[in-house]
Structure formats: structure tokens, C-alpha cells
Write an enzyme that holds these catalytic residues in place. Structure first.
Site, PDB file in Angstrom:
ATOM      1  N   GLY A 145       7.539  -2.662  -2.604  1.00  0.00           N
ATOM      2  CA  GLY A 145       7.021  -1.302  -2.586  1.00  0.00           C
ATOM      3  C   GLY A 145       7.327  -0.539  -3.850  1.00  0.00           C
ATOM      4  O   GLY A 145       6.867  -0.881  -4.935  1.00  0.00           O
TER       5      GLY A 145
ATOM      6  N   CYS B  59       3.074   3.069   9.395  1.00  0.00           N
ATOM      7  CA  CYS B  59       3.322   4.386   8.816  1.00  0.00           C
ATOM      8  C   CYS B  59       3.808   5.355   9.895  1.00  0.00           C
ATOM      9  O   CYS B  59       3.158   5.494  10.937  1.00  0.00           O
ATOM     10  CB  CYS B  59       2.061   4.924   8.156  1.00  0.00           C
ATOM     11  SG  CYS B  59       2.308   6.545   7.385  1.00  0.00           S
TER      12      CYS B  59
ATOM     13  N   PRO C  19       0.851  -1.192   0.000  1.00  0.00           N
ATOM     14  CA  PRO C  19       0.000   0.000   0.000  1.00  0.00           C
ATOM     15  C   PRO C  19       0.885   1.240   0.000  1.00  0.00           C
ATOM     16  O   PRO C  19       1.795   1.350   0.831  1.00  0.00           O
ATOM     17  CB  PRO C  19      -0.789  -0.113   1.311  1.00  0.00           C
ATOM     18  CG  PRO C  19       0.038  -0.999   2.187  1.00  0.00           C
ATOM     19  CD  PRO C  19       0.793  -1.914   1.279  1.00  0.00           C
TER      20      PRO C  19
END
Length: 335
Positions: free
Chosen positions: A233, A100, A17
Site C-alpha cells: 500500500g 474499506c 487500490p
């Protein structure tokens, strides 16, 4: 199917994500390149689903499956509400962001700072597990700030596991909550893959996937000797053609025969569809495919056409024609 052949984990390979990147248009593009890799949404906050447009945040293309919804939040009731919505909209998995490190996420009391509160994460996970039938997973770091003890991440996983989570995606870096930007947090804290490997040894019944600094297939294969899955990623975004090799190499599927030209053509058809359905301009979609000719002769000129703001009034099929002329011109230039 021969029951003696072990099934392949849904988390064997996934695209991470990534905020502002892995929207539904990006995921549609990635699905053209790989049929089996698990795709994740950008993080969607529980507040956005409580108070914003659910359709805007949760809408996705049927072609994206398998696709997972990543949530940001810490309140158990809000997480349960959002997870149930995610399942109703058809997502294959609900993932909780505990990794995060951005200031904005910290102000919302979620993301990496949640690793300091394992019981709170466990409450949120249990609340989601109780209301959905799809897997509830957690993505997290190996530590916070200067906490480098393996015991920290081991105890976090152990506590959350007891709440009903059996899949953990481990970004093998610490999250520094002060003093580093999100970009620096992806680059400066050292990678310690061995901690993720140790989690798999200590919790053999869990699915452990690893994330962070992985850019090549040989690295993926090496990690898969130690853990159950690998999450890629930014390399997937900058060098998307890499995805076309994954189905054959990591999912025992047929080797891809798709061409870059066919992918570009499919994306133009998708742009036309998106504009017809909801007025989405082609350039909001094209930005995600700018890496299609990464490393190819003429690729830079091709990319310049698709990112040229002066061409916005043109139809996407017209832009493709100009881009292909530029690509051919660039390919003629001697190396």
C-alpha cells in the site's frame, strides 16, 4: 517456454487500490518503475458508473497494463453492469472491495461491512463472473469489529469461493466499523498474518495474497513462502523507487537500469501529453511522483519545487529545470 517451469502468479506482487492516490497518472508513474507488478485503480462505485461519467472513472493509459478495476457496491445487477463495463474498457481484472471501513462506504452498504453478509457478496461475485471473462477477485479484511475468530473469515472465503471467486486479497487486520478513522483502521487493529496463511492451507486451490504493514522486500519474500502474493500500500506511494527492485527480485526479470532522472523526464513528457489531450495541469500529475527522490540527498528541495503552487503558471519542463538545480544544490550540502 519450458512447461516444467511454474508460471508466476499475476497476483505475486501488486500495488493496492488507494483512494485519491492510485489514479491513472499515479499508475502511469508506477509502471515506469516496474513492468510486471499488478496495479489497481482507486475504488469506483457502481453508482458512479450508473449515474456518472463512465469515461472519467474508467479511462486509463494503455501503458498501465496489467491493471485491475476495483469496484465498490453490493447490488448484484449493478456489479454485473459495472464489471462488464470494466472488461469492455480493457481492465485485466475486476476486484470487489470488501475491506474499506470508512463511514461513507458503510452508508453505501458496501466495503468491509459486506463481510457480515457473505451470501450477498457471493451473489454479487456470481453476477460478475457470469458476464465477464476476466478474473473476478475480492479484497477483504480478516474480521469485523471485535470478531477475531478465524472461523469468520474462513466461512466468508468459503461462501464466496463457491460463487466463482478464486482469488482473495487479505488485508490482515480487522476493520473496526465504529470509533476508528480509515487511517486508524490501517494502523490500530493488530496485524495477524497467520490467519491469511491458514486460509492458504485450508483452501490450497485458491490464490491468496496478503496486504497490510508490508514495507520491505525481505518481508515480501517471507510472505511469499506462505501465500501466493503480496499487495503493498502506502510504502509504494511514499517510497516508489522500491518498485524498481521488484521485477528482478520477484518476477525473474532483468534488473532495472532506469534512473530517477529518466523517470522524471518521462513524467514531464507525460504531463505535456496529458495537457495536450485533455487539459490536465501538470501539478495534478506531479503530486504522485513527489517520493521519487525519497531518502536521497537533495530530495527534499527537489520535492519542494514540484509542490510549489507559485510555479503552477510555468511549463512542466521549466519546473523540472528548477527542480534539478535544487536537487544539485541540496546534494552539495554535507551530510
Amino acid at each position: 517456454m519450458d512447461s516444467s517451469i511454474p508460471s508466476i502468479s499475476p497476483w505475486r506482487l501488486s500495488v493496492a487500490p488507494m483512494m485519491d492516490w492510485t489514479d491513472r497518472h499515479c499508475r502511469y508513474f508506477h509502471r515506469l518503475l516496474t513492468q510486471h507488478t499488478l496495479l489497481y485503480t482507486e475504488m469506483v462505485t457502481t453508482g458512479a458508473l450508473r449515474h456518472g461519467s463512465v469515461e472519467r472513472h474508467l479511462r486509463f493509459n494503455a501503458e498501465e497494463h496489467p491493471v485491475a478495476l476495483q469496484l465498490g457496491g453490493s447490488d448484484a445487477a449493478d456489479l454485473a453492469f459495472a464489471a462488464k463495463l470494466g472488461e469492455q474498457w480493457g481492465y485485466n481484472e475486476i476486484n470487489l472491495n470488501c475491506g474499506c471501513p470508512s463511514d461513507r462506504v458503510q452508508r453505501g452498504a458496501f466495503g468491509a461491512c459486506l463481510m457480515n453478509e457473505p451470501p450477498l457478496v457471493a451473489d454479487g461475485v456470481k453476477a460478475m463472473v457470469d458476464v465477464v471473462s476476466v478474473p473476478v477477485t475480492v479484497k477483504h479484511r480478516i474480521g469485523i469489529d471485535q470478531i477475531e475468530s478465524y472461523d469468520f473469515v474462513r466461512d466468508f472465503v468459503g461462501t464466496v469461493k463457491d460463487a466463482g471467486c478464486s482469488v482473495f486479497i487479505v488485508h490482515a487486520r480487522n476493520a473496526w466499523l465504529q470509533g476508528l478513522s480509515p487511517k486508524e483502521n490501517r494502523e490500530i487493529p493488530p496485524l495477524r498474518y497467520e490467519l491469511a496463511y491458514q486460509l492458504k492451507k485450508d483452501f490450497p486451490s485458491l490464490t491468496i495474497a496478503i496486504n497490510g504493514g508490508i514495507t520491505r522486500n525481505d518481508q515480501i519474500a517471507e510472505h511469499l513462502n506462505e501465500v501466493d502474493g503480496v499487495m503493498i500500500g502506502r510504502e509504494a506511494y511514499y517510497n516508489p523507487w522500491l518498485l524498481t527492485t521488484w521485477d528482478a527480485q520477484f518476477f525473474n526479470s532483468a534488473e532495472s537500469s532506469i534512473t530517477r532522472e529518466a523517470v522524471e523526464e518521462a513524467m514531464v513528457t507525460y504531463m505535456e501529453r496529458a495537457f495536450k489531450e485533455d487539459g490536465c495541469p501538470w501539478y495534478a500529475i506531479a503530486r504522485h511522483m513527489l517520493g521519487l527522490y525519497h531518502g536521497q540527498r537533495g530530495g527534499r528541495l527537489w520535492r519542494q519545487v514540484w509542490s510549489n503552487h507559485k510555479l503552477k503558471p510555468m511549463q512542466p519542463r521549466e519546473v523540472m529545470a528548477v527542480a534539478r538545480v535544487a536537487l544539485a544544490k541540496g546534494a552539495e550540502v554535507p551530510a
